[in-house]
Design a protein around this motif. Structure first.
Motif, PDB file in Angstrom:
ATOM      1  N   PHE A 115       0.825  -1.205   0.000  1.00  0.00           N
ATOM      2  CA  PHE A 115       0.000   0.000   0.000  1.00  0.00           C
ATOM      3  C   PHE A 115       0.860   1.256   0.000  1.00  0.00           C
ATOM      4  N   ILE A 116       1.839   1.318   0.895  1.00  0.00           N
ATOM      5  CA  ILE A 116       2.654   2.538   0.981  1.00  0.00           C
ATOM      6  C   ILE A 116       3.603   2.681  -0.202  1.00  0.00           C
ATOM      7  N   MET A 117       3.853   1.581  -0.914  1.00  0.00           N
ATOM      8  CA  MET A 117       4.722   1.655  -2.089  1.00  0.00           C
ATOM      9  C   MET A 117       3.935   1.864  -3.382  1.00  0.00           C
ATOM     10  N   SER A 118       2.607   1.902  -3.277  1.00  0.00           N
ATOM     11  CA  SER A 118       1.783   2.120  -4.463  1.00  0.00           C
ATOM     12  C   SER A 118       2.143   3.445  -5.130  1.00  0.00           C
ATOM     13  N   GLU A 119       2.108   3.454  -6.452  1.00  0.00           N
ATOM     14  CA  GLU A 119       2.428   4.672  -7.196  1.00  0.00           C
ATOM     15  C   GLU A 119       1.190   5.525  -7.483  1.00  0.00           C
TER      16      GLU A 119
END
Length: 246
Positions: A115-119
């Motif tokens: 989730f936090i690495m989603s672009e």
């Protein structure tokens, strides 16, 4: 004209708890809530007749700094800050618990790290230096701008982790006579920050460089406000918190 307090409700920094307290302190004519973004809040405030605006004492919502430009009344700001890693973790688990939120399904379908690495911009907007972005008031995060706004326009900044002490300061500064309150809208199912893997915390840290600077600056200001309390108030605060030191 009477002064208005504008409370910038940064998501997952105890703003819902503040709203519950405000509803005990100010009547319906004295408070305004704007949760549809900055432009909506700006337009609605600007369109409020001065006679009605003079009854308002508290404005709160999810918006950035700058609403004072919509009105002629004197204004001071307040916001609550939170440790950036803890705020992002809380935000993610909050989304997973709330089916009505637009990002609920996305959060449910992704692990925290993914989730936090989603672009996707809509996800990163809630993760990447959000506290600094909102207090900067320019749509992009700038620690120097946020610091300047706090120095020139804020009555105080509180700390989510020290909620009762933050409320104590607000009570003293605003001469409130409201009872102390427990926090509301706390995300119950989330893990503690210490239980989150180091690599995930590192990613969050990298995305929140400015928020860490702002948080440390806010902590220093918060401590200064505590130390400026008169001796009787300091004693009252020590008794309330059980702390021997402020």
């Amino acid at each position: 004209m009477k002064k208005i307090i504008i409370f910038i409700h940064i998501p997952k920094t105890a703003g819902t708890s503040m709203r519950k307290i405000i509803e005990k302190q100010y009547n319906v004519m004295q408070r305004r809530y704007y949760y549809n973004g900055y432009q909506d809040a700006f337009n609605r405030l600007k369109g409020t007749p001065q006679q009605k605006l003079n009854t308002v004492k508290w404005v709160q919502g999810h918006f950035q700094f700058g609403l004072h430009e919509a009105i002629s009344n004197p204004v001071e700001y307040i916001a609550m800050l939170r440790h950036p890693v803890d705020r992002v973790i809380s935000y993610y688990y909050f989304l997973r618990e709330n089916p009505r939120h637009p990002l609920h399904q996305k959060a449910k379908s992704l692990h925290l790290k993914d989730f936090i690495m989603s672009e996707e911009n809509i996800i990163q907007d809630g993760i990447n230096n959000l506290q600094t972005t909102l207090i900067s008031g320019e749509g992009t995060p700038s620690f120097e701008k946020a610091k300047k706004n706090i120095d020139e326009h804020f009555m105080m900044v509180g700390l989510t982790e020290r909620f009762n002490e933050s409320l104590f300061l607000m009570r003293k500064k605003l001469k409130w006579y409201v009872p102390y309150s427990s926090r509301h809208n706390v995300t119950r199912s989330r893990p503690k920050m210490s239980q989150v893997s180091e690599d995930v915390k590192k990613i969050i840290e990298q995305k929140n460089e400015f928020d860490f600077q702002l948080y440390e600056y806010g902590k220093a200001i918060f401590q200064k406000h505590l130390e400026e309390l008169d001796p009787a108030a300091q004693q009252e605060l020590r008794k309330m918190t059980g702390r021997t030191k402020l």
